[in-house]
Motif scaffolding. Sequence first.
Motif, PDB file in Angstrom:
ATOM      1  N   ASN A  64       2.354 -19.651 -72.590  1.00  0.00           N
ATOM      2  CA  ASN A  64       2.103 -19.830 -73.960  1.00  0.00           C
ATOM      3  C   ASN A  64       1.519 -21.330 -74.307  1.00  0.00           C
ATOM      4  OD1 ASN A  64       3.070 -18.599 -76.340  1.00  0.00           O
ATOM      5  ND2 ASN A  64       4.548 -20.432 -76.721  1.00  0.00           N
ATOM      6  N   GLY A  65       1.111 -21.095 -75.394  1.00  0.00           N
ATOM      7  CA  GLY A  65       0.454 -22.494 -75.730  1.00  0.00           C
ATOM      8  C   GLY A  65      -0.633 -22.897 -74.805  1.00  0.00           C
ATOM      9  N   SER A  66      -0.850 -24.318 -74.756  1.00  0.00           N
ATOM     10  CA  SER A  66      -2.182 -24.922 -73.918  1.00  0.00           C
ATOM     11  C   SER A  66      -1.478 -25.633 -73.130  1.00  0.00           C
ATOM     12  CB  SER A  66      -2.851 -25.685 -74.864  1.00  0.00           C
ATOM     13  OG  SER A  66      -2.274 -26.416 -75.602  1.00  0.00           O
ATOM     14  N   GLY A  67      -0.306 -26.027 -72.704  1.00  0.00           N
ATOM     15  CA  GLY A  67       0.403 -26.717 -71.689  1.00  0.00           C
ATOM     16  C   GLY A  67       0.002 -26.150 -70.116  1.00  0.00           C
ATOM     17  N   ASN A  68      -0.181 -26.993 -69.376  1.00  0.00           N
ATOM     18  CA  ASN A  68      -0.361 -26.472 -67.883  1.00  0.00           C
ATOM     19  C   ASN A  68       0.915 -26.758 -67.007  1.00  0.00           C
ATOM     20  OD1 ASN A  68      -2.863 -25.806 -68.053  1.00  0.00           O
ATOM     21  ND2 ASN A  68      -3.778 -27.907 -68.110  1.00  0.00           N
ATOM     22  N   ARG A  69       1.775 -27.456 -67.516  1.00  0.00           N
ATOM     23  CA  ARG A  69       3.062 -27.740 -66.683  1.00  0.00           C
ATOM     24  C   ARG A  69       3.642 -26.042 -66.458  1.00  0.00           C
ATOM     25  NH1 ARG A  69       6.174 -31.796 -65.492  1.00  0.00           N
ATOM     26  NH2 ARG A  69       7.904 -30.655 -65.811  1.00  0.00           N
ATOM     27  N   GLU A 119       9.856 -12.897 -75.802  1.00  0.00           N
ATOM     28  CA  GLU A 119      10.286 -12.463 -77.041  1.00  0.00           C
ATOM     29  C   GLU A 119      10.028 -13.683 -78.320  1.00  0.00           C
ATOM     30  OE1 GLU A 119      13.369  -8.681 -76.757  1.00  0.00           O
ATOM     31  OE2 GLU A 119      13.969 -10.633 -77.443  1.00  0.00           O
ATOM     32  N   THR A 120      10.593 -14.833 -77.627  1.00  0.00           N
ATOM     33  CA  THR A 120      10.514 -16.024 -78.408  1.00  0.00           C
ATOM     34  C   THR A 120       9.426 -16.923 -78.360  1.00  0.00           C
ATOM     35  OG1 THR A 120      12.062 -17.090 -76.749  1.00  0.00           O
ATOM     36  CG2 THR A 120      12.976 -15.913 -78.296  1.00  0.00           C
ATOM     37  N   HIS A 121       8.745 -17.001 -76.928  1.00  0.00           N
ATOM     38  CA  HIS A 121       7.781 -17.815 -76.919  1.00  0.00           C
ATOM     39  C   HIS A 121       8.038 -19.410 -77.271  1.00  0.00           C
ATOM     40  CE1 HIS A 121       5.324 -14.242 -76.397  1.00  0.00           C
ATOM     41  NE2 HIS A 121       4.654 -14.809 -75.686  1.00  0.00           N
ATOM     42  N   ASN A 122       9.303 -19.552 -77.171  1.00  0.00           N
ATOM     43  CA  ASN A 122       9.677 -21.185 -77.584  1.00  0.00           C
ATOM     44  C   ASN A 122       9.458 -22.134 -76.442  1.00  0.00           C
ATOM     45  OD1 ASN A 122      10.601 -23.224 -79.009  1.00  0.00           O
ATOM     46  ND2 ASN A 122      13.017 -22.739 -78.547  1.00  0.00           N
ATOM     47  N   PHE A 123       8.302 -22.114 -75.900  1.00  0.00           N
ATOM     48  CA  PHE A 123       7.901 -23.106 -74.887  1.00  0.00           C
ATOM     49  C   PHE A 123       6.414 -23.328 -74.606  1.00  0.00           C
ATOM     50  CE2 PHE A 123       5.936 -20.251 -71.731  1.00  0.00           C
ATOM     51  CZ  PHE A 123       6.394 -19.187 -71.949  1.00  0.00           C
ATOM     52  N   ASP A 124       5.989 -24.237 -74.393  1.00  0.00           N
ATOM     53  CA  ASP A 124       4.431 -24.440 -74.145  1.00  0.00           C
ATOM     54  C   ASP A 124       4.311 -24.797 -72.580  1.00  0.00           C
ATOM     55  OD1 ASP A 124       1.859 -25.180 -74.299  1.00  0.00           O
ATOM     56  OD2 ASP A 124       2.064 -26.878 -75.587  1.00  0.00           O
ATOM     57  N   GLY A 125       3.484 -23.838 -72.145  1.00  0.00           N
ATOM     58  CA  GLY A 125       3.088 -23.986 -70.497  1.00  0.00           C
ATOM     59  C   GLY A 125       3.328 -22.720 -69.992  1.00  0.00           C
ATOM     60  N   ILE A 126       3.643 -22.804 -68.589  1.00  0.00           N
ATOM     61  CA  ILE A 126       3.648 -21.435 -67.780  1.00  0.00           C
ATOM     62  C   ILE A 126       5.383 -21.336 -67.243  1.00  0.00           C
ATOM     63  CG2 ILE A 126       2.667 -20.492 -65.884  1.00  0.00           C
ATOM     64  CD1 ILE A 126       0.316 -22.469 -66.250  1.00  0.00           C
ATOM     65  N   VAL A 127       5.782 -20.203 -66.859  1.00  0.00           N
ATOM     66  CA  VAL A 127       6.731 -19.783 -66.433  1.00  0.00           C
ATOM     67  C   VAL A 127       6.464 -18.657 -65.446  1.00  0.00           C
ATOM     68  CG1 VAL A 127       9.203 -19.015 -66.718  1.00  0.00           C
ATOM     69  CG2 VAL A 127       7.941 -20.235 -68.649  1.00  0.00           C
ATOM     70  N   HIS A 128       6.969 -19.042 -64.188  1.00  0.00           N
ATOM     71  CA  HIS A 128       6.745 -18.229 -63.035  1.00  0.00           C
ATOM     72  C   HIS A 128       8.169 -17.595 -62.795  1.00  0.00           C
ATOM     73  CE1 HIS A 128       3.089 -20.565 -61.951  1.00  0.00           C
ATOM     74  NE2 HIS A 128       2.643 -19.524 -62.366  1.00  0.00           N
ATOM     75  N   PHE A 129       8.202 -16.273 -62.719  1.00  0.00           N
ATOM     76  CA  PHE A 129       9.650 -15.714 -62.792  1.00  0.00           C
ATOM     77  C   PHE A 129       9.472 -15.151 -61.082  1.00  0.00           C
ATOM     78  CE2 PHE A 129       8.619 -15.219 -67.121  1.00  0.00           C
ATOM     79  CZ  PHE A 129      10.002 -15.803 -67.586  1.00  0.00           C
TER      80      PHE A 129
END
Length: 389
Positions: A64-69, A119-129
């Motif tokens: 989500n967003g442009s963050g790379n973290r 659903e919420t996309h309330n973060f900027d970056g990448i999540v790995h599940f």
Amino acid sequence: MSPLDAIRRHHAELTAFRRDLHAHPELGMAEFRTAEKVATALEALGIEVHRGVGGTGVVGVLRNGSGNRAIGLRADMDALPMDELTDLPYRSTVKGAMHACGHDGHTTMLLGAAKYLAETHNFDGIVHFIFQPGEEGCGGALAMLEDGLFERFPCDAIYGMHNRPNMPLGEYAINSGPTAAGGAFFDITITGKGSHGARPEVSIDPVLAACHVTTALQSIVSRNLSPRDAAVVSVTKVVGGDAYNVIPETAVISGTARFFAREVGAQIEEGLKRVAEGVAAGFGASASLDYRLIFAPTINDAEQTEAYAAAAAELVGDAKVARDKPPGMGSEDFSFMMERVPGAYIYLGNGDGAMPHNPRYQFNDEAIPYGAALYARVVEKGLVKDSKG
Ligand code: NI
């Protein structure tokens, strides 16, 4: 809305998912049905899915967003080789397999976090599940690492979780530094010379040598290690001979070692070899050691520990988050991942009940929102979204 409240709206659906996994447990590295259910559920949320990572492992990627973290969230999926003794309507339908450690709950909680974050996309970056196979001594974490887990899915921080019976529901416990022990299994084979039980003078008795080796091994912790290094050497199995009147050719001593630093594990390995070979030689026998590191020590990084505890405190209040949990002698293979990427591992209250690995253990479905919300909140706090975004 707090992630706890938001995830509670999916509680019934998540509980049904968990109970289905519970009824269909799969042993380590054979989680085919479980992995497919996870992958399908992630795809339904629009999450990019990678199947077959380290055998039956699954990784979901949400950007989500442009963050790379990037933050990695990890849950384990395997069951234990034992028969269930509960009378739950959704008890195991598979003989010789039971979710007796709550990994069905862990998997469901991570999926709950994925649902919320998708659903919420309330973060900027990448999540790995990261849905890991084979945690119960089956090498699942190492299998994922050898399959390039962090090369393919680089993470800046990783977080894991385990339920804990007899800790109140809705409470969390964590500590910085060593939190779970490293663990190794060992077998020592003593070889002597067999003979008639009535003619010991022509034998080299491996059973007598094994008894002396077993006793002498207790000197490793008490005499070779620093008193400041907590460690365990337990001989749990001694096998030799089949008959009353036969001195056997070999005897085998087996057991486990636990320690909080890899160097201490290496010292124990060296001690096992030295004592076994030396004592056996005193009896004219020989000894050979097979030592296998199964779990690295689980060391929580200070920064991630604080981030995790702070996220938990936002959900339930500071009073329900213990930040000074004493280290436990149990082991956890998430440790191998935390050796590569800074991370933290937290315990989640499961309420009163049987302990893990007990045939009457029950995962508490009321814990699902607490686990899922914490995974989600640590992402929201770690990958903060610009308020303008
Ligand atoms: Ni477990």
